[in-house]
Design an enzyme around this catalytic site. Sequence first.
Site, PDB file in Angstrom:
ATOM      1  CE1 TYR A 153     -37.365   9.263 -43.199  1.00  0.00           C
ATOM      2  CE2 TYR A 153     -36.662   7.203 -42.197  1.00  0.00           C
ATOM      3  CZ  TYR A 153     -37.039   7.928 -43.310  1.00  0.00           C
ATOM      4  OH  TYR A 153     -37.070   7.303 -44.545  1.00  0.00           O
ATOM      5  CG  ASN A 182     -30.399   0.636 -44.793  1.00  0.00           C
ATOM      6  OD1 ASN A 182     -30.357   1.857 -44.699  1.00  0.00           O
ATOM      7  ND2 ASN A 182     -30.285  -0.155 -43.743  1.00  0.00           N
TER       8      ASN A 182
HETATM    9  P1  NAD Z   1     -34.615  11.066 -51.729  1.00  0.00           P
HETATM   10  O1  NAD Z   1     -34.340  12.053 -50.653  1.00  0.00           O
HETATM   11  O2  NAD Z   1     -33.577  10.841 -52.755  1.00  0.00           O
HETATM   12  O3  NAD Z   1     -36.000  11.385 -52.429  1.00  0.00           O
HETATM   13  C1  NAD Z   1     -37.044  12.063 -51.776  1.00  0.00           C
HETATM   14  C2  NAD Z   1     -37.460  13.203 -52.670  1.00  0.00           C
HETATM   15  O4  NAD Z   1     -38.547  13.914 -52.045  1.00  0.00           O
HETATM   16  C3  NAD Z   1     -36.342  14.228 -52.898  1.00  0.00           C
HETATM   17  O5  NAD Z   1     -36.027  14.347 -54.254  1.00  0.00           O
HETATM   18  C4  NAD Z   1     -36.915  15.520 -52.338  1.00  0.00           C
HETATM   19  O6  NAD Z   1     -36.551  16.682 -53.073  1.00  0.00           O
HETATM   20  C5  NAD Z   1     -38.411  15.258 -52.434  1.00  0.00           C
HETATM   21  N1  NAD Z   1     -39.140  16.184 -51.570  1.00  0.00           N
HETATM   22  C6  NAD Z   1     -38.797  16.578 -50.315  1.00  0.00           C
HETATM   23  N2  NAD Z   1     -39.667  17.496 -49.879  1.00  0.00           N
HETATM   24  C7  NAD Z   1     -40.574  17.685 -50.871  1.00  0.00           C
HETATM   25  C8  NAD Z   1     -41.701  18.525 -51.007  1.00  0.00           C
HETATM   26  N3  NAD Z   1     -42.065  19.348 -50.025  1.00  0.00           N
HETATM   27  N4  NAD Z   1     -42.419  18.464 -52.157  1.00  0.00           N
HETATM   28  C9  NAD Z   1     -42.031  17.630 -53.167  1.00  0.00           C
HETATM   29  N5  NAD Z   1     -40.971  16.822 -53.098  1.00  0.00           N
HETATM   30  C10 NAD Z   1     -40.241  16.842 -51.958  1.00  0.00           C
HETATM   31  O7  NAD Z   1     -34.953   9.688 -50.952  1.00  0.00           O
HETATM   32  P2  NAD Z   1     -35.095   8.213 -51.536  1.00  0.00           P
HETATM   33  O8  NAD Z   1     -33.954   7.443 -51.014  1.00  0.00           O
HETATM   34  O9  NAD Z   1     -35.360   8.245 -52.991  1.00  0.00           O
HETATM   35  O10 NAD Z   1     -36.396   7.751 -50.754  1.00  0.00           O
HETATM   36  C11 NAD Z   1     -37.684   7.779 -51.332  1.00  0.00           C
HETATM   37  C12 NAD Z   1     -38.692   7.396 -50.275  1.00  0.00           C
HETATM   38  O11 NAD Z   1     -38.394   6.108 -49.721  1.00  0.00           O
HETATM   39  C13 NAD Z   1     -38.736   8.362 -49.104  1.00  0.00           C
HETATM   40  O12 NAD Z   1     -40.074   8.498 -48.662  1.00  0.00           O
HETATM   41  C14 NAD Z   1     -37.941   7.657 -48.031  1.00  0.00           C
HETATM   42  O13 NAD Z   1     -38.302   8.056 -46.737  1.00  0.00           O
HETATM   43  C15 NAD Z   1     -38.283   6.202 -48.319  1.00  0.00           C
HETATM   44  N6  NAD Z   1     -37.237   5.285 -47.842  1.00  0.00           N
HETATM   45  C16 NAD Z   1     -36.027   5.270 -48.459  1.00  0.00           C
HETATM   46  C17 NAD Z   1     -35.043   4.409 -48.015  1.00  0.00           C
HETATM   47  C18 NAD Z   1     -33.681   4.342 -48.664  1.00  0.00           C
HETATM   48  O14 NAD Z   1     -32.864   3.510 -48.263  1.00  0.00           O
HETATM   49  N7  NAD Z   1     -33.370   5.158 -49.676  1.00  0.00           N
HETATM   50  C19 NAD Z   1     -35.292   3.557 -46.920  1.00  0.00           C
HETATM   51  C20 NAD Z   1     -36.537   3.621 -46.309  1.00  0.00           C
HETATM   52  C21 NAD Z   1     -37.506   4.473 -46.793  1.00  0.00           C
END
Ligand code: NAD
Length: 324
Positions: A153, A182
């Site tokens: 990842y 996070n």
């Molecule tokens: P989340 O999983 O709730 O949101 C990601 C969204 O992307 C989901 O709703 C999913 O359905 C959508 N998705 C997946 N595949 C897809 C596709 N093929 N086409 C369209 N949409 C698609 O995650 P989050 O916590 O809201 O994170 C948002 C971003 O921030 C992500 O890129 C994640 O890697 C990054 N991030 C989050 C955190 C955290 O703590 N939440 C930490 C570091 C990085």
Amino acid sequence: MTQKTALVCGAGGFIGYHLVERYKKEGYWVRGVDIKKPEFSPSTADEFILADLRYPDQAKKALSLNGMVFDEVAQLAANMGGVGFINSNHDAEIMHDSALINLSMAEACRQAKAKKVLYTSSACVYPERNQLDPNNPRCSEDSAYPAAPDTEYGWEKLYSERLYLTYGKEYKMNVKVVRLHNIYGPECTWKGGREKAPAALCRKVAEAVEGGTIEIWGKGDQTRSFLDVDECVDGLRRIMMADHPLPALNLGSEEMISINDLALLIIRISGKKLTLKNIAGPEGVRGRNSNNTLIQKELNWQPSKKLEDGMRKLYPWIEKQVRQ
Ligand code: NAD
């Protein structure tokens, strides 16, 4: 259109949901895109398109706006989850799906001449060697190379950071890259295998019977820091609006806590009497904490809330989901 416009990709997810809300409060016209709608509350986006952004034609459709150009594009869509998901045999699908999403989106943004593009990377890009001591992790932005993330990842995030930055350089796109640490808060995934530690622990505490135990993966001395989603969205907006070029920036909290202590904090908030039981399970790196020196210098940004204040918002929300 005189109203400013924003495209939020991943708007059906946790942070995307909150970012859409924030844009709406600021008066933007917003299009949300995702393969699914938000699970818990309806999106406030003006338009919500269900699309699979792995496919170039669907990414292109997401960017198309009656001959106009989006003022801002926030690319949050990813195949992701917490430590229980990214550390257990989902590597190929994570790398495949998220790389395709980012390849399609970077190219669609170039073709559409998007004015500003924000990409959400992760603290998972940092090398494992600097996160072996739970009490002294090193996660300053300049420590990302030589690269050695502990998960695939993290490798995909690093690749995609480079992809957007290279598009920025060669095609003169205004690209911003942020490494999130996070994020937690209401509307997050709290069950099903993709949930992250704060939500998983709140769920376990909410489900536990008085006097019972909750299971913690690992010894529980592994450390992390956690950022409230409202503060995250605030930081994302500041990064997007900065009018000077920015390096990839950490966006997180520097209030580091062990997983056992986080569990004890949630138990205290719940008012229950529970004990911890440490069991074998995925743990990720031994220690991780945001280093906010650079974002403080570039944007004068620091989180203002204590972890306990944020957890006092998250726990009742999850407790309510558990009861429903
Ligand atoms: P989340 O999983 O709730 O949101 C990601 C969204 O992307 C989901 O709703 C999913 O359905 C959508 N998705 C997946 N595949 C897809 C596709 N093929 N086409 C369209 N949409 C698609 O995650 P989050 O916590 O809201 O994170 C948002 C971003 O921030 C992500 O890129 C994640 O890697 C990054 N991030 C989050 C955190 C955290 O703590 N939440 C930490 C570091 C990085």
